[in-house]
Design a protein around this motif. Sequence first.
Motif, mmCIF file in Angstrom:
data_model
loop_
_atom_site.group_PDB
_atom_site.id
_atom_site.type_symbol
_atom_site.label_atom_id
_atom_site.label_comp_id
_atom_site.label_asym_id
_atom_site.label_seq_id
_atom_site.Cartn_x
_atom_site.Cartn_y
_atom_site.Cartn_z
ATOM 1 N N VAL A 72 0.948 -1.381 0.067
ATOM 2 C CA VAL A 72 0.121 0.012 -0.043
ATOM 3 C C VAL A 72 0.905 1.001 0.050
ATOM 4 O O VAL A 72 1.729 1.316 0.784
ATOM 5 C CB VAL A 72 -1.005 0.126 1.126
ATOM 6 N N THR A 73 0.812 2.125 -0.998
ATOM 7 C CA THR A 73 1.250 3.478 -1.082
ATOM 8 C C THR A 73 0.636 4.718 -0.677
ATOM 9 O O THR A 73 -0.521 4.810 -1.338
ATOM 10 C CB THR A 73 1.936 3.380 -2.773
ATOM 11 N N SER A 74 1.062 5.474 -0.013
ATOM 12 C CA SER A 74 0.215 6.602 0.467
ATOM 13 C C SER A 74 0.250 7.440 -0.648
ATOM 14 O O SER A 74 0.838 7.285 -1.747
ATOM 15 C CB SER A 74 1.213 7.215 1.768
ATOM 16 N N PRO A 75 -0.879 8.587 -0.417
ATOM 17 C CA PRO A 75 -0.819 9.553 -1.361
ATOM 18 C C PRO A 75 0.452 10.217 -1.754
ATOM 19 O O PRO A 75 0.742 10.925 -2.879
ATOM 20 C CB PRO A 75 -2.059 10.652 -1.002
ATOM 21 N N ILE A 80 3.789 2.025 2.689
ATOM 22 C CA ILE A 80 3.289 1.773 4.346
ATOM 23 C C ILE A 80 3.837 0.623 4.528
ATOM 24 O O ILE A 80 3.318 -0.463 4.194
ATOM 25 C CB ILE A 80 1.931 2.204 4.407
ATOM 26 N N SER A 98 3.539 -4.270 2.713
ATOM 27 C CA SER A 98 3.142 -3.739 3.573
ATOM 28 C C SER A 98 2.431 -4.786 4.761
ATOM 29 O O SER A 98 2.684 -4.585 5.931
ATOM 30 C CB SER A 98 1.630 -3.024 3.378
ATOM 31 N N PHE A 121 -1.819 8.538 8.739
ATOM 32 C CA PHE A 121 -2.483 8.535 7.450
ATOM 33 C C PHE A 121 -2.993 9.966 6.894
ATOM 34 O O PHE A 121 -3.461 10.469 7.810
ATOM 35 C CB PHE A 121 -3.698 7.348 7.228
ATOM 36 N N THR A 125 -5.417 9.717 -2.469
ATOM 37 C CA THR A 125 -5.515 8.456 -3.110
ATOM 38 C C THR A 125 -4.252 7.602 -2.947
ATOM 39 O O THR A 125 -3.232 7.927 -2.889
ATOM 40 C CB THR A 125 -5.532 8.701 -4.735
ATOM 41 N N TYR A 126 -4.729 6.179 -2.331
ATOM 42 C CA TYR A 126 -3.799 5.082 -2.074
ATOM 43 C C TYR A 126 -3.687 4.267 -3.004
ATOM 44 O O TYR A 126 -4.667 3.993 -3.773
ATOM 45 C CB TYR A 126 -4.216 4.601 -0.819
ATOM 46 N N HIS A 127 -2.227 3.749 -3.464
ATOM 47 C CA HIS A 127 -2.167 2.841 -4.554
ATOM 48 C C HIS A 127 -1.992 1.321 -3.810
ATOM 49 O O HIS A 127 -1.154 1.117 -3.047
ATOM 50 C CB HIS A 127 -1.068 3.295 -5.403
ATOM 51 N N ASP A 141 -6.338 1.866 -7.368
ATOM 52 C CA ASP A 141 -6.174 3.164 -6.597
ATOM 53 C C ASP A 141 -7.576 3.667 -6.135
ATOM 54 O O ASP A 141 -8.565 3.352 -6.405
ATOM 55 C CB ASP A 141 -5.833 4.334 -7.671
#
Length: 145
Positions: A72-75, A80, A98, A121, A125-127, A141
Amino acid sequence: MRAEMAEERAEELNNKVRVGAVIRARSITLQALNNRGKEVTRVKNATRLLVDFTLAANELAEPGNKAIYACVTSPEGYLIANNNASTFTFEGEQKVFSNVREVEYKGDDLPVHIFVDGSGFTAGTYHVEIYTDGKLIGEADVALR
């Protein structure tokens, strides 16, 4: 000549089966949860994220225990990850994830839930990327407020 063509055809079919045997992740969602495990409307109040998806039914896929990795990638573009930042192998390289979950895949649709702990957090938009057997099997996304 005929034997060569038959060999090429067999190799082609083999590749199709290999491609067809890849498990796919679909219906990928992300929810923000508080420390009691309840969904929160504002991601800034969250202490963990819940990645939900379904491993699609596939008769060609090898059944058995599967390690399912969620990235999970943060905006802001940061992965993460937990403090010990564990890795798995993807396309010959080590990739940080993650969280991971072991599941018993039997070739049928299988709902999977993976928790990702964290703090700080932010809305945006999280990827999300899902991997197993060294392959990227799904990505999405997801916007969180």
